[in-house]
Motif scaffolding. Structure first.
Motif, PDB file in Angstrom:
ATOM      1  N   TYR A  66       0.823  -1.207   0.000  1.00  0.00           N
ATOM      2  CA  TYR A  66       0.000   0.000   0.000  1.00  0.00           C
ATOM      3  C   TYR A  66       0.859   1.260   0.000  1.00  0.00           C
ATOM      4  N   HIS A  95      -5.089   4.056  -0.632  1.00  0.00           N
ATOM      5  CA  HIS A  95      -5.022   3.558   0.737  1.00  0.00           C
ATOM      6  C   HIS A  95      -5.271   4.703   1.698  1.00  0.00           C
ATOM      7  N   ASP A 104      -7.766  -1.125  -1.636  1.00  0.00           N
ATOM      8  CA  ASP A 104      -6.742  -0.376  -0.896  1.00  0.00           C
ATOM      9  C   ASP A 104      -7.113  -0.091   0.551  1.00  0.00           C
TER      10      ASP A 104
END
Lengths: 167, 185, 404
Positions: free
Chosen positions: B132, C57, C403
């Protein structure tokens, strides 16, 4: 043209160059096909069957090189911020930015380690459309506000305080 | 409801190495040390009477300040027999566990996520990178001692100021976050 | 922003194709959001696909550790933003199990009905988007027309088009509005015909078939190994649906078919969703038929908000009750739970560790899109660059859920 057709002699219209240029600019706003999160779905909905953005002359373009409006539709994360900046830099001038939704305006509820707290920190924003996500009507209102802003801008006319006072 | 077959089979095969931690909310829980996790998973998957062929999830947990600090939690499901079970693997700081990518391919991204968020290193993982956050990101955001708002930078003026202790573990180039994470190949 | 880097120089003796790295995304109309793919190309053949995620994210899981259970409900909306009611439902079911309470029957019917509505709205988008990705724009305009009808229904229930946040721990926020039954009947009458229309538009179109039939095939073994779930798994021929196999809420009382395909290619994944919408319409009809009268929120004063809105305006005690619940939340007994539902994208699980306080100690979302996206690396017969786009459209990832 209907009732207007073949009714008039040759005419000359007088107007300012600015208003002609602004009129043409505002009537063909081409936003990027650039969605980030939830707001993108509402942006798609605004462009599709019921709301139909095309009638405002707003047509989505997939490439930043061909577009003049960027709708930041969703949360700008720190990882994505350089991309947003780069897309903005790739757009030809004049260019405008609409920050759509609370995330794009201030980061919204996502005040976390990963999220940019407002896309103002990345690109200059012209119109903020609040909502989470904003309704299609709200986005259309945002576009109309942007058109209003464009209509009032100066293109050729010198930008001095006196003319600003005159309107 | 009696004791399910997998409980007896695990007890028979692994003895006291794998501890049965009881049953909560419809799921049996087993605690396995890092050294036997892969064996246990392979056994559960390959045994013709159990067939736990579906790995639902791998989750990292930070129990800070308890010790052992970290947990890796596996949720398994058997599609033909409709059983679910949970395996817990407790590890100390710095956390290291063997990878189960060889057992289920799906473990790949789950383990990368646990590595990214908690810094749990999976030995034998084919491609252990951050998933991420960008590569230059310092720290592991889901750890309990990482501030929710991160550290203050140009993109987040509300973040915490870096203190001496935190800056010793974080390098300075995080300060101006324009290291352009998206642009790196 | 597609930039191309020449890796190897062209061989001087000519004729050979050169290997290039193609960077697709993160801003690209066919990546359905902010996914970035790094593709190793040999000519037009794809040698390797490397998805890069994390551009969206937002730290939902970390944020959840700082929020009370009621505050988390709106966060779950924004995970799978195409079908928020199903994510809401998954979360509140998990918390209810931890608390050991159950929602009243009527609330369960309302939740299931809304989930199925949202399943339709999520599938409608992808049923239109896959043809658009392979060149047929028209279907999208038709599916969005019906999607607006679903949005109207959701708006009628809760006032928001997309992010409903309608579920509460112990039930739902409000009862169904007046006149809703007629509106949804109208929709259920029209909709099956419209589904056939979409099929007639492209399902026998030769170009569409060539672009999707036999493309990006996933075998059943691979699908399970890759952790696929939902329509993507069933398109590969694995007969597994959580709604039927471990029924939650009232799914065991409903009569519906689980759609299973055989091919495991892009077309089957698309067709599977088309047929699932028909089943969802049937479920909605049954829900509306069987829905009992009664309370819509469990009578658990420590957990559920006061129901009587009139009382809230005049009674001090009710106001304090409401205020305490909104400001401080409610305590959830210590424990761990993994609870999953069949979301439109697949198995959506919430793993919640409670330490006995008002906030979860850890909340992990088992996001189906996140797992499904791995299939990009596991499919066979995905030779050309164009096939990657078709594959991506057919596995239907929602990047916010990927995400988190």
């Amino acid at each position: 043209m209907g009732i207007l057709e073949n009714r008039f002699p040759d005419n000359v219209f007088f107007s300012t160059a600015d208003s002609i240029i602004n009129w043409s600019r505002k009537s063909a706003l081409w936003p990027e096909t650039f969605g980030i999160a939830c707001c993108a779905i509402e942006m798609i909905a605004t462009g599709c069957s019921r709301y139909d953005l095309d009638r405002f002359g707003i047509v989505f373009r997939p490439s930043p090189r061909q577009s003049d409006v960027m709708v930041i539709a969703g949360t700008v994360t720190k990882k994505f911020a350089p991309v947003v900046r780069r897309l903005y830099d790739q757009m030809p001038e004049p260019r405008w930015v609409i920050a759509m939704g609370t995330c794009a305006i201030t980061g919204g509820v996502y005040n976390t380690y990963a999220v940019v707290q407002g896309s103002e920190l990345v690109v200059p924003v012209d119109v903020h459309v609040p909502g989470c996500p904003p309704r299609p009507e709200a986005l259309m209102h945002g576009f109309l506000l942007l058109q209003e802003k464009i209509q009032k801008s100066h293109v050729l006319r010198r930008h001095d305080p006196e003319s600003a006072m005159a309107g | 409801m009696g004791v399910p077959l997998y409980c007896t089979k695990i007890a028979k095969r692994f003895g006291r190495e794998v501890e049965h931690e009881g049953h909560s909310h419809g799921m049996h829980v087993f605690a396995a040390p890092p050294s036997v996790v892969v064996d246990l998973c392979r056994f559960l998957k390959d045994d013709p009477e159990l067939r736990f062929n579906f790995l639902s999830d791998i989750c990292g947990v930070d129990r800070y300040p308890q010790t052992p600090r970290f947990e890796v939690v596996y949720h398994l499901y058997s599609i033909p027999l409709k059983w679910r079970l949970r395996i817990k693997c407790r590890v100390d700081d710095p956390p290291r566990v063997s990878s189960v990518v060889g057992v289920w391919k799906t473990a790949n991204w789950h383990e990368r996520e646990a590595y990214d968020m908690y810094g749990i290193v999976f030995d034998g993982h084919p491609d252990l990178r951050r998933i991420y956050m960008w590569e230059e990101f310092e720290g592991y955001p889901m750890r309990k001692d990482f501030p929710l708002r991160g550290y203050k930078d140009t993109y987040n003026p509300f973040g915490e100021e870096k203190t001496e202790t935190s800056s010793s573990s974080l390098s300075d180039d995080q300060d101006n976050n324009s290291s352009q994470p998206g642009e790196k190949r | 922003m597609t930039d191309v880097t020449v890796l190897n120089e062209v061989e001087k003796d000519g004729g050979g194709t050169q290997e290039i790295l193609l960077n697709l995304g993160p801003q690209h109309p066919s990546t359905h959001g902010v996914l970035r793919l790094v593709l190793e190309l040999k000519g037009e053949y794809v040698a390797r696909t490397d998805p890069h995620i994390g551009y969206l994210h937002r730290g939902t899981e970390k944020l959840a550790e700082d929020f009370t259970y009621t505050q988390i409900i709106p966060l779950t909306d924004r995970l799978d933003y195409l079908c928020p009611p199903s994510t809401n439902q998954a979360f509140v079911i998990a918390v209810e199990k931890l608390l050991g309470i159950e929602a009243p029957e009527r609330a369960q019917y309302i939740r299931v009905m809304m989930t199925e509505l949202s399943r339709i709205s999520g599938h409608l988008l992808i049923v239109g988007a896959l043809p658009m990705d392979v060149g047929a724009m028209t279907v999208m305009l038709y599916t969005m027309r019906e999607r607006e009808m679903v949005m109207d229904l959701l708006e009628m229930i809760c006032g928001a088009r997309m992010h409903t946040s309608f579920c509460r721990v112990g039930g739902v926020r409000e009862d169904l509005p007046e006149g809703f039954a007629e509106r949804i009947r109208e929709f259920c009458d029209i909709f099956p015909q419209r589904i056939s229309d979409y099929e007639r538009l492209v399902a026998r179109n030769r170009v569409f078939l060539q672009r999707t039939r036999g493309i990006a095939v996933i075998t059943p073994e691979d699908a399970i190994d890759l952790g696929l779930s939902g329509p993507n798994l069933r398109a590969s021929g694995v007969d597994w649906d959580i709604r039927r196999d471990c029924p939650y809420e009232i799914y065991d009382r409903l009569d519906f078919n689980v759609i299973v395909m055989e091919g495991g290619d892009c077309y089957d994944r698309w067709k599977c969703r088309i047929d699932e919408m028909r089943e969802s319409t049937r479920i909605i009809e049954q829900c509306m038929r069987d829905m009992p009268e009664g309370p819509f929120l469990a009578d658990e004063p420590t957990v559920s908000f006061p129901v009587d809105k009139e009382l809230l305006k005049c009674s001090m005690e009710t106001q304090i009750h409401h205020f305490e619940l909104s400001a401080y939340g409610f305590k959830v007994p210590a424990g761990e739970i993994y609870s999953c539902v069949e979301a439109p994208k697949g198995e959506l699980g919430f793993y919640i560790i409670s330490d006995g306080s008002e906030k979860p100690f850890r909340m992990k979302v088992r996001a189906p899109s996140f797992v499904n996206l791995q299939a990009l690396q596991g499919a066979s017969n995905m030779d050309y660059l164009a096939d990657v786009v078709a594959m991506l459209g057919s596995i239907d990832p929602v990047l916010a859920e990927v995400d988190k």
